[in-house]
Motif scaffolding. Structure first.
Motif, short mmCIF file in Angstrom:
data_model
loop_
_atom_site.label_atom_id
_atom_site.label_comp_id
_atom_site.label_asym_id
_atom_site.label_seq_id
_atom_site.Cartn_x
_atom_site.Cartn_y
_atom_site.Cartn_z
N ARG A 164 1.08 -1.41 0.19
CA ARG A 164 -0.10 -0.05 -0.15
C ARG A 164 0.85 1.10 0.04
O ARG A 164 0.35 2.42 -0.19
CB ARG A 164 -0.74 -0.05 1.32
N ASN A 165 2.05 1.20 0.20
CA ASN A 165 2.94 2.27 0.43
C ASN A 165 3.85 2.35 -0.82
O ASN A 165 4.41 1.51 -1.15
CB ASN A 165 3.86 2.43 1.72
N SER A 166 4.44 3.60 -1.25
CA SER A 166 5.22 3.32 -2.37
C SER A 166 6.47 3.78 -1.90
O SER A 166 6.94 4.21 -0.84
CB SER A 166 4.86 4.78 -3.32
N PRO A 167 7.69 3.28 -2.76
CA PRO A 167 9.00 3.62 -2.43
C PRO A 167 9.28 5.09 -2.74
O PRO A 167 8.24 5.70 -3.12
CB PRO A 167 9.84 2.72 -3.44
N ARG A 168 10.42 5.78 -1.96
CA ARG A 168 10.91 6.96 -2.31
C ARG A 168 10.98 7.25 -3.96
O ARG A 168 11.74 6.37 -4.48
CB ARG A 168 11.93 7.32 -1.78
N VAL A 169 10.32 8.28 -4.69
CA VAL A 169 10.52 8.26 -5.99
C VAL A 169 10.78 9.73 -6.41
O VAL A 169 10.86 10.18 -7.50
CB VAL A 169 9.17 8.07 -6.57
N GLY A 170 11.54 10.47 -5.55
CA GLY A 170 11.80 12.04 -5.80
C GLY A 170 10.80 12.76 -5.58
O GLY A 170 9.71 12.59 -5.55
N MET A 171 11.28 14.21 -5.24
CA MET A 171 10.56 15.12 -4.71
C MET A 171 10.76 16.53 -5.24
O MET A 171 12.12 16.45 -5.81
CB MET A 171 10.30 15.11 -2.94
N GLY A 263 7.98 12.38 -1.31
CA GLY A 263 8.24 11.71 -2.42
C GLY A 263 7.71 10.19 -2.33
O GLY A 263 8.29 9.32 -3.18
N THR A 264 6.89 10.05 -1.18
CA THR A 264 6.40 8.77 -1.24
C THR A 264 4.72 8.89 -1.19
O THR A 264 4.19 10.00 -0.92
CB THR A 264 6.66 8.16 -0.02
#
Lengths: 356, 406
Positions: A164-171, A263-264
């Motif tokens: 249900r949670n995303s990895p860190r993808v940039g912000m 970023g998540t």
């Protein structure tokens, strides 16, 4: 159209919040060792606190201003929470897709923001069609938008990331004003993130759009007296579509602004949006359908939220973070009790059929 | 715009708008309502199937079921998904038990939402009422259970007591937005949602710091004593037929309340025609509070049953049965008897969704999406009337039946 005046009840509401905070402060002083705690708490109100309060204002205030456009046009949009969720998820999913090895471009928060706006605006368009073409009950349809988003966002998260949670993808990175941001103490004010900058631009823009343009007048008429607007040769349906789609665009920015801070995407429980859309709804009621008032009310709620985050950092205070976390919601309840019925657009919630 | 806060009730409020729609919903004939519900259900299932099919192209799997040029491999076969839901909810006795268990809980939350709806109120707060009611029940049976004999007599005392306490606490939590609605004009949609957040926070804090099992890593209370557990009726599941019969009795009881008693009549008219009710000498404000309290009490009972039949303790992360209750109630046209088949349908979906997740890898959040879609489609009856017109079915205006739903 003059800017709206603050009513007695709203003054009462603000008074209640302020006196509540005062009582809280006095109670703190009475606690054993309260004096040091008070000093600690006073130390919280720094420039960096202001910065984090503004960052937390982004989703609430954008939802609130979006809600104003929809309701002014005559469509009550209580799906704001759902639109924020869709904005947050779309932004993170887009950034994740862009960041993959197989895609030709790198992750880019601006493109992610754009995707969020498009996705949220599209869902808002569907909601508008359901309300305008198919005469759905706006409250139930708005609830449905929220509940669909509440289910679909974790569903999509699990499909893409397996959880249900995303990895860190940039912000977004902060924009610093050279020179000023290096000042000791207040420097943090001059280093802001793009979503906050967008918010500070959106508030006057929204006020201008509503109060100083033909479009704003038509929105007003569409919610107050659609018959006259129709007689004047303006298509009420188009105006209402525009109002609702605008609320989608705003929620897209708000949701993406919140998600691209960290970023998540967090899809557990009530998702990372966590009721901010509902708080935004209250904020524009308190702000009496005025973007500036809605922004100030949003800032008040976000300030409480930021305060509890700061209080968790202070070691001398051993209040449970969960308990402090409910403060914004309690504040909304208190304020609603005092504000009560607001003067909503006369025709809001009603279907309008042009007799052609 | 000048913000004059007129309280003469002539200017629009969400209440009047909602009331008008509920009016229409209640006035539609029973046959048409059933038709709309079934059609909405079919549409939701079709849209859900499309969603499953499309998301199958994003997901990764070892044995894809379809290859489409340009899209790649699709993992999920929608027909297989729905078949698995059915097989997973009725395939064995323990599956059936799980389905009936979900149905029982959904009966209570569905009735909770329906009671508010019938009075023209949107109670989105069943979830919070359930969370706090369930916690109160857990603490009551933990405290009282120690002093009672470990036999049937003990059970006969502690179980009704647990249910009663859950109902009282849930009722109080429902009464708050009722009072705010009646005397401060605060819209119940916002207040009930805010109270959900507050309830979750307060319950979590109490259990984590004060009254929970402090030795445990997770946020939960101690396990409740055996005498407070509802007896299992089907091997391999915790379903208790006693709870189901009680839920059915409550559904019939509420239906009788509305059709056979003066109070029920007053509650309904206050919700639908506030002004008319006032002329008839009914205190509409008090009835708003009564309806919300009754609604909250049912939510609290749902929490009590959850603790005593399903979890045997209160644990953080109570499933969103309160929101499911909204869909159940709307699907049932807010009719207490109609809630029975609607709850069974949702119970089937929920217990089957686990099988879908385990055997096909389709996230069981799918059921939450279906829940929202069903609500959306039922909110737009006009859509189906348009379709009906196009294919030449009846275009008669809706027959009214005086708000009675027999």
């Amino acid at each position: 159209m003059s800017a709206s005046t603050i009513t007695g009840r709203q003054r009462l509401a603000l008074g209640a919040v302020v006196s509540g905070l005062f009582v809280l402060a006095v109670a703190l002083l009475l606690v054993d060792g309260g004096r040091e705690i008070a000093v600690d708490v006073a130390g919280v109100f720094t420039a960096s606190y202001l910065g984090s309060a503004l960052r937390l204002t982004v989703p609430i205030a954008f939802a609130a201003m979006g809600g104003i456009f929809a309701e002014k046009s005559g469509v009550i949009n209580i799906g704001l929470e759902g639109l924020l969720i869709i904005g947050a998820l779309s932004a993170i999913a887009t950034n994740y897709a862009l960041g993959l090895e197989s895609t030709p471009i790198d992750a880019n928060p601006w493109l992610a923001l754009l995707a969020a706006v498009l996705a949220s605006a599209f869902v808002a368009f569907l909601f508008a069609a359901v309300c305008i073409e198919f005469k759905a009950d706006q409250i139930i349809a708005g609830l449905a938008v929220w509940l669909i988003a509440l289910g679909a966002a974790p569903f999509v998260s699990v499909i893409i990331w397996g959880q249900r949670n995303s990895p860190r993808v940039g912000m977004f990175s902060s924009i610093s004003i050279p020179g000023l941001s290096a000042l000791p103490g207040i420097g943090a004010i001059f280093s802001i993130t793009p979503p906050v900058l967008l918010l500070l631009l959106a508030v006057p823009f929204s006020w201008f759009l509503l109060n100083r343009t033909t479009f704003g007048m038509r929105l007003e008429a569409s919610g107050e007296d659609p018959k006259s607007l129709d007689t004047a040769g303006v298509d009420v349906r188009k105006v209402r579509y525009a109002g609702v789609i605008l609320s989608g665009i705003y929620c897209g920015i708000g949701g993406a602004g919140l998600a691209l801070n960290t970023g998540t995407f967090v899809g557990t429980g009530d998702t990372m949006i966590d009721g901010r859309g509902w708080i935004g709804l209250t904020a524009y009621l308190i702000g009496n359908y005025n973007p500036v008032g809605a922004f100030l009310a949003s800032f008040l709620f976000a300030g409480l939220d930021a305060l509890q985050l700061e209080l968790q950092q202070i070691s001398t205070i051993t209040i449970s973070s969960t308990l402090v976390g409910i403060v914004p919601y309690v504040a909304v309840l208190v304020v609603l009790t005092f504000v009560g019925r607001t003067r909503m657009p006369s025709a809001a919630g009603e279907h309008y059929d042009s007799d052609e | 715009m000048n913000g004059d806060d007129s309280t003469d009730g002539t200017d629009g409020s969400w209440r009047d708008r909602g009331g008008a729609t509920l009016d229409r919903l209640v006035d539609a004939s029973a046959a048409e309502r059933i038709a709309i519900s079934l059609t909405a259900l079919v549409f939701a299932i079709v849209v859900g199937a499309v969603l499953v099919f499309v998301s199958g192209f994003v997901a990764d799997c070892s044995s894809p079921f379809i290859y489409l040029p340009g899209l790649g491999y699709g993992c999920y076969n929608p027909l297989e998904v729905y078949w698995t839901i059915l097989a997973g909810s009725f395939g064995s006795f323990s599956d059936l038990g799980q389905t009936l268990l979900e149905t029982t809980l959904l009966l209570f939350t569905g009735l909770s939402v329906a009671v508010a709806f019938r009075a023209g109120l949107f109670n989105i707060g069943t979830q919070g009422q359930m969370v706090l009611g369930g916690l109160a029940t857990a603490m009551t049976v933990l405290t009282v259970g120690e002093f009672l004999p470990a036999n049937l007599l003990g059970s006969l005392v502690v179980i009704p007591l647990g249910v009663a306490v859950g109902a009282v606490v849930g009722g109080i939590w429902g009464m708050i937005p009722g009072l705010m609605k009646a005397y401060a004009d605060a819209h119940e949609v916002i207040t009930t949602i805010m109270l959900n957040f507050v309830a979750a926070g307060v319950a979590y804090w109490l259990v984590q710091v004060h009254i929970g099992d402090l030795a445990s890593d997770s946020v939960q209370t101690h396990s409740i004593p055996a005498i407070a557990r509802l007896p299992e009726s089907i091997a391999g599941s915790r379903f208790s037929v006693i709870a189901l019969l009680a839920a059915l009795a409550v559904a019939v009881g509420i239906a009788l309340l509305y059709t056979r008693t003066v109070l029920g009549y007053d509650l309904r008219t206050s919700g639908i025609q506030e002004t008319a009710a006032e002329y008839g000498g009914v205190d509409a404000k008090r009835n708003v509070v009564t309806s919300m309290t009754l609604s909250g009490a049912l939510g609290g009972i749902a929490g009590a049953v959850y603790v005593m039949m399903v979890q045997y303790r209160w644990q953080a992360g109570i499933p969103s049965l309160g929101f499911d209750g909204i869909a159940v109630s709307i699907l049932a046209g807010n009719n207490p008897i109609g809630v029975i088949p609607a709850a069974l349908l949702f119970g089937t979906l929920k217990s089957g969704s686990l099988a879908v997740d385990i055997s096909l890898g389709v996230p069981n959040e799918l059921i939450e999406v279906l829940r929202g879609l069903i609500i959306l489609f039922i909110a737009m009856p006009e859509f189906f009337r348009m379709i009906g017109k196009r294919y030449g079915y009846g275009t008669d205006p809706v027959a009214t039946d005086g708000g009675e739903s027999q």
